[in-house]
Write an enzyme that holds these catalytic residues in place. Structure first.
Site, PDB file in Angstrom:
ATOM      1  N   ARG A  13      -4.312 -32.774  17.054  1.00 37.50           N
ATOM      2  CA  ARG A  13      -4.981 -32.843  15.743  1.00 37.50           C
ATOM      3  C   ARG A  13      -5.525 -34.257  15.490  1.00 37.50           C
ATOM      4  O   ARG A  13      -6.717 -34.507  15.635  1.00 37.50           O
ATOM      5  CB  ARG A  13      -3.996 -32.398  14.645  1.00 37.50           C
ATOM      6  CG  ARG A  13      -4.650 -32.117  13.307  1.00 37.50           C
ATOM      7  CD  ARG A  13      -4.937 -33.335  12.458  1.00 37.50           C
ATOM      8  NE  ARG A  13      -3.760 -34.154  12.166  1.00 37.50           N
ATOM      9  CZ  ARG A  13      -3.837 -35.365  11.608  1.00 37.50           C
ATOM     10  NH1 ARG A  13      -5.002 -35.914  11.314  1.00 37.50           N
ATOM     11  NH2 ARG A  13      -2.737 -36.070  11.379  1.00 37.50           N
ATOM     12  N   ASP A  14      -4.647 -35.193  15.193  1.00 42.04           N
ATOM     13  CA  ASP A  14      -5.099 -36.560  14.899  1.00 42.04           C
ATOM     14  C   ASP A  14      -5.782 -37.165  16.126  1.00 42.04           C
ATOM     15  O   ASP A  14      -6.775 -37.894  16.023  1.00 42.04           O
ATOM     16  CB  ASP A  14      -3.887 -37.414  14.492  1.00 42.04           C
ATOM     17  CG  ASP A  14      -4.253 -38.676  13.753  1.00 42.04           C
ATOM     18  OD1 ASP A  14      -5.323 -39.238  14.033  1.00 42.04           O
ATOM     19  OD2 ASP A  14      -3.464 -39.122  12.899  1.00 42.04           O
ATOM     20  N   HIS A 241      -0.290 -45.665  13.177  1.00 44.99           N
ATOM     21  CA  HIS A 241      -1.396 -45.957  14.100  1.00 44.99           C
ATOM     22  C   HIS A 241      -1.125 -47.360  14.644  1.00 44.99           C
ATOM     23  O   HIS A 241      -0.295 -48.093  14.111  1.00 44.99           O
ATOM     24  CB  HIS A 241      -2.739 -45.831  13.371  1.00 44.99           C
ATOM     25  CG  HIS A 241      -3.098 -44.397  13.102  1.00 44.99           C
ATOM     26  ND1 HIS A 241      -4.018 -43.704  13.849  1.00 44.99           N
ATOM     27  CD2 HIS A 241      -2.628 -43.516  12.195  1.00 44.99           C
ATOM     28  CE1 HIS A 241      -4.118 -42.467  13.402  1.00 44.99           C
ATOM     29  NE2 HIS A 241      -3.280 -42.313  12.389  1.00 44.99           N
ATOM     30  N   CYS A 272      -8.423 -41.386  11.999  1.00 42.40           N
ATOM     31  CA  CYS A 272      -9.097 -40.557  11.006  1.00 42.40           C
ATOM     32  C   CYS A 272     -10.562 -40.970  10.930  1.00 42.40           C
ATOM     33  O   CYS A 272     -10.856 -42.144  10.686  1.00 42.40           O
ATOM     34  CB  CYS A 272      -8.421 -40.734   9.644  1.00 42.40           C
ATOM     35  SG  CYS A 272      -9.288 -39.855   8.346  1.00 42.40           S
TER      36      CYS A 272
HETATM   37  P1  HMG Z   1     -15.584 -30.545  -0.426  1.00 43.73           P
HETATM   38  O1  HMG Z   1     -16.961 -30.639   0.117  1.00 43.73           O
HETATM   39  O2  HMG Z   1     -15.258 -31.331  -1.655  1.00 43.73           O
HETATM   40  O3  HMG Z   1     -15.098 -29.048  -0.658  1.00 43.73           O
HETATM   41  O4  HMG Z   1     -14.590 -30.949   0.723  1.00 43.73           O
HETATM   42  P2  HMG Z   1     -15.696 -27.805  -1.344  1.00 43.73           P
HETATM   43  O5  HMG Z   1     -14.526 -27.037  -1.874  1.00 43.73           O
HETATM   44  O6  HMG Z   1     -16.799 -28.190  -2.289  1.00 43.73           O
HETATM   45  O7  HMG Z   1     -16.328 -26.980  -0.108  1.00 43.73           O
HETATM   46  C1  HMG Z   1     -17.441 -27.435   0.592  1.00 43.73           C
HETATM   47  C2  HMG Z   1     -17.673 -26.532   1.790  1.00 43.73           C
HETATM   48  O8  HMG Z   1     -16.562 -26.612   2.693  1.00 43.73           O
HETATM   49  C3  HMG Z   1     -17.791 -25.060   1.418  1.00 43.73           C
HETATM   50  O9  HMG Z   1     -18.603 -24.478   2.407  1.00 43.73           O
HETATM   51  C4  HMG Z   1     -16.381 -24.564   1.597  1.00 43.73           C
HETATM   52  O10 HMG Z   1     -16.319 -23.178   1.835  1.00 43.73           O
HETATM   53  C5  HMG Z   1     -15.942 -25.322   2.829  1.00 43.73           C
HETATM   54  P3  HMG Z   1     -20.164 -24.170   2.135  1.00 43.73           P
HETATM   55  O11 HMG Z   1     -20.144 -23.197   1.018  1.00 43.73           O
HETATM   56  O12 HMG Z   1     -20.778 -25.488   1.723  1.00 43.73           O
HETATM   57  O13 HMG Z   1     -20.641 -23.656   3.459  1.00 43.73           O
HETATM   58  N1  HMG Z   1     -14.493 -25.529   2.890  1.00 43.73           N
HETATM   59  C6  HMG Z   1     -13.756 -25.216   3.963  1.00 43.73           C
HETATM   60  N2  HMG Z   1     -14.071 -24.700   5.161  1.00 43.73           N
HETATM   61  C7  HMG Z   1     -13.047 -24.513   6.028  1.00 43.73           C
HETATM   62  N3  HMG Z   1     -11.758 -24.847   5.770  1.00 43.73           N
HETATM   63  C8  HMG Z   1     -11.433 -25.367   4.583  1.00 43.73           C
HETATM   64  C9  HMG Z   1     -12.440 -25.573   3.629  1.00 43.73           C
HETATM   65  N4  HMG Z   1     -12.453 -26.078   2.372  1.00 43.73           N
HETATM   66  C10 HMG Z   1     -13.709 -26.024   1.945  1.00 43.73           C
HETATM   67  N5  HMG Z   1     -10.156 -25.688   4.337  1.00 43.73           N
HETATM   68  C11 HMG Z   1     -12.454 -30.807   1.847  1.00 43.73           C
HETATM   69  C12 HMG Z   1     -13.175 -30.933   0.517  1.00 43.73           C
HETATM   70  C13 HMG Z   1     -11.016 -31.139   1.590  1.00 43.73           C
HETATM   71  C14 HMG Z   1     -12.608 -29.406   2.344  1.00 43.73           C
HETATM   72  C15 HMG Z   1     -13.110 -31.804   2.833  1.00 43.73           C
HETATM   73  O14 HMG Z   1     -13.106 -33.066   2.239  1.00 43.73           O
HETATM   74  C16 HMG Z   1     -12.369 -31.876   4.138  1.00 43.73           C
HETATM   75  O15 HMG Z   1     -12.352 -30.937   4.888  1.00 43.73           O
HETATM   76  N6  HMG Z   1     -11.746 -33.028   4.403  1.00 43.73           N
HETATM   77  C17 HMG Z   1     -10.938 -33.180   5.605  1.00 43.73           C
HETATM   78  C18 HMG Z   1     -11.058 -34.548   6.172  1.00 43.73           C
HETATM   79  C19 HMG Z   1     -10.142 -34.657   7.339  1.00 43.73           C
HETATM   80  O16 HMG Z   1      -9.782 -33.694   7.978  1.00 43.73           O
HETATM   81  N7  HMG Z   1      -9.708 -35.914   7.618  1.00 43.73           N
HETATM   82  C20 HMG Z   1      -8.822 -36.173   8.717  1.00 43.73           C
HETATM   83  C21 HMG Z   1      -7.441 -35.702   8.493  1.00 43.73           C
HETATM   84  S1  HMG Z   1      -6.451 -36.769   7.441  1.00 43.73           S
HETATM   85  C22 HMG Z   1      -5.892 -38.003   8.528  1.00 43.73           C
HETATM   86  O17 HMG Z   1      -6.309 -38.085   9.651  1.00 43.73           O
HETATM   87  C23 HMG Z   1      -4.801 -38.931   8.048  1.00 43.73           C
HETATM   88  C24 HMG Z   1      -3.436 -38.574   8.651  1.00 43.73           C
HETATM   89  O18 HMG Z   1      -3.463 -38.603  10.059  1.00 43.73           O
HETATM   90  C25 HMG Z   1      -2.363 -39.531   8.139  1.00 43.73           C
HETATM   91  C26 HMG Z   1      -2.723 -41.019   8.330  1.00 43.73           C
HETATM   92  O19 HMG Z   1      -3.040 -41.428   9.453  1.00 43.73           O
HETATM   93  O20 HMG Z   1      -2.624 -41.720   7.327  1.00 43.73           O
HETATM   94  C27 HMG Z   1      -3.006 -37.159   8.222  1.00 43.73           C
HETATM   95 MG    MG Z   2      -3.295 -40.348  11.268  1.00 47.54          MG
END
Ligand code: HMG
Ligand code: MG
Length: 330
Positions: A13-14, A241, A272
């Site tokens: 994932r990450d 990280h 990320c």
């Molecule tokens: P948004 O644009 O505000 O959401 O994104 P929305 O509700 O307005 O939806 C926009 C579009 O996304 C729509 O589709 C939804 O259906 C779709 P459209 O109608 O435009 O075609 N949608 C989805 N599709 C699939 N799965 C879903 C989903 N939700 C909405 N779950 C949202 C908000 C949260 C979805 C977006 O910001 C997002 O996906 N963010 C994820 C970012 C990410 O994955 N970052 C990396 C992971 S975090 C990380 O790495 C840190 C960590 O490792 C810890 C650390 O290191 O600190 C965990």
């Molecule tokens: Mg991370």
């Protein structure tokens, strides 16, 4: 206190979320399989986030379908978890379990941050809005009897805001514990509730030193919410990280403070996309081999097979190295 330390390998994932190019689902499933052979306690397999935000992980259902075939019911394997940002993400995870006819995914991992700017960039929501999104997810997870992890990112520093105060971290962690406890306590009659809850402190950009990570851990561990009598099993996890080679010494410090659960990535992959800044890609996770070494050098136990872990690490590094250079970052 137990000497056994729990390891979650987050490389599928990450580790892969920031990789450019298309990595086939079959190769991702192979990585998970190799990690299972290495004996880690948990594998964070994928995320059910918007594929527009993280195109690399848009094939989560396919990866789990391959894993369902490779791990028939009754097969011994590590716990599988997946990242979900909202109700729609939980739909994806529950659909996997329905298709498998069993709890292939035992834990869902939500994520928020101790930095408002990072929260907005990563999830298009303020910290408060992420918690609003979590309410239905937690309620449904309690009905399904899932475990839940809550990542709190930027626990030492934010790429946009700079240093983050330990009290801010503890405040967000406290809100997380209360939200999970509330969902467990208010589950409908007959529902199993949450099978376990975790707060996972993320040093998203690898800024931590033993001196700066300690107060965030201490303030979070001191929260009265950990002692809830009727609560599900609760644990604190550390997600490091490794930008400046300090992650292993942070593990040693965290162990001395009582942390017994850590994340890492085979091959040291990771980062990320939304923590990247112009010209600077977010750093990889602490490598699982480095985590295991730090655990053992501190006199604790990690139940991994070193040779199998080396094979998984080589495969993970190969997956990243075989892609053309460049960045998937916005
Ligand atoms: P948004 O644009 O505000 O959401 O994104 P929305 O509700 O307005 O939806 C926009 C579009 O996304 C729509 O589709 C939804 O259906 C779709 P459209 O109608 O435009 O075609 N949608 C989805 N599709 C699939 N799965 C879903 C989903 N939700 C909405 N779950 C949202 C908000 C949260 C979805 C977006 O910001 C997002 O996906 N963010 C994820 C970012 C990410 O994955 N970052 C990396 C992971 S975090 C990380 O790495 C840190 C960590 O490792 C810890 C650390 O290191 O600190 C965990
Ligand atoms: Mg991370």
């Amino acid at each position: 206190m137990s000497r056994r330390v729990r390891i979650t390998d987050v490389s599928p994932r990450d580790g892969l979320q920031n990789e450019p190019g298309v990595i086939p689902a079959s190769e991702k499933a192979r990585l998970v399989e190799l990690l299972c052979l290495a004996g880690v306690d948990e594998v964070e397999v994928t995320s059910f986030v918007s594929p527009r935000w993280v195109p690399q992980l848009g094939d989560g259902a396919e990866v789990f379908a391959a894993l369902a075939a490779r791990f028939p019911p009754g097969t011994r394997r590590p716990m599988f978890s997946a990242l979900v940002p909202n109700d729609r993400g939980l739909d994806g995870a529950l659909a996997v379990n329905r298709a498998a006819g069993r709890a292939l995914i035992e834990k869902v991992s939500l994520f928020t941050a101790a930095s408002e700017t990072f929260s907005r960039r990563n999830t298009n929501a303020s910290i408060a809005e992420t918690f609003d999104r979590f309410v239905p997810v937690l309620d449904r997870a309690a009905v399904a009897g899932l475990r839940v992890r809550l990542y709190v990112s930027c626990v030492v520093a934010c790429p946009f805001e700079g240093p983050i105060a330990p009290d801010t971290v503890a405040t967000v962690a406290r809100q997380g514990l209360q939200a999970m406890q509330r969902a467990h306590d208010s589950r409908p009659a007959g529902a199993p509730g949450l099978a376990g809850i975790e707060i996972d402190l993320g040093d998203t950009i690898g800024a931590a030193t033993p001196e700066t990570i300690a107060p965030a851990i201490e303030r979070t561990l001191a929260l009265p919410e950990w002692g809830h009598a009727r609560g599900p099993e609760a644990a604190l996890v550390l997600h490091l990280h490794d930008t400046f080679g300090k992650a292993a010494s942070c593990v040693t410090r965290a162990l001395s403070l009582g942390v017994r659960s850590f994340d890492s990535a085979a091959g040291g992959l990771g980062g990320c996309p939304y923590a990247s800044t112009p010209g600077k890609r977010a750093p990889g996770n602490i490598a699982t081999t480095a985590l295991v070494r730090a655990i053992r050098e501190a006199g604790f136990e990690a139940a991994v097979d070193d040779e199998a872990l080396a094979r998984a690490s080589e495969f993970a590094a190969g997956l990243a190295a075989s892609r053309p250079p460049g960045s998937a970052s916005p």
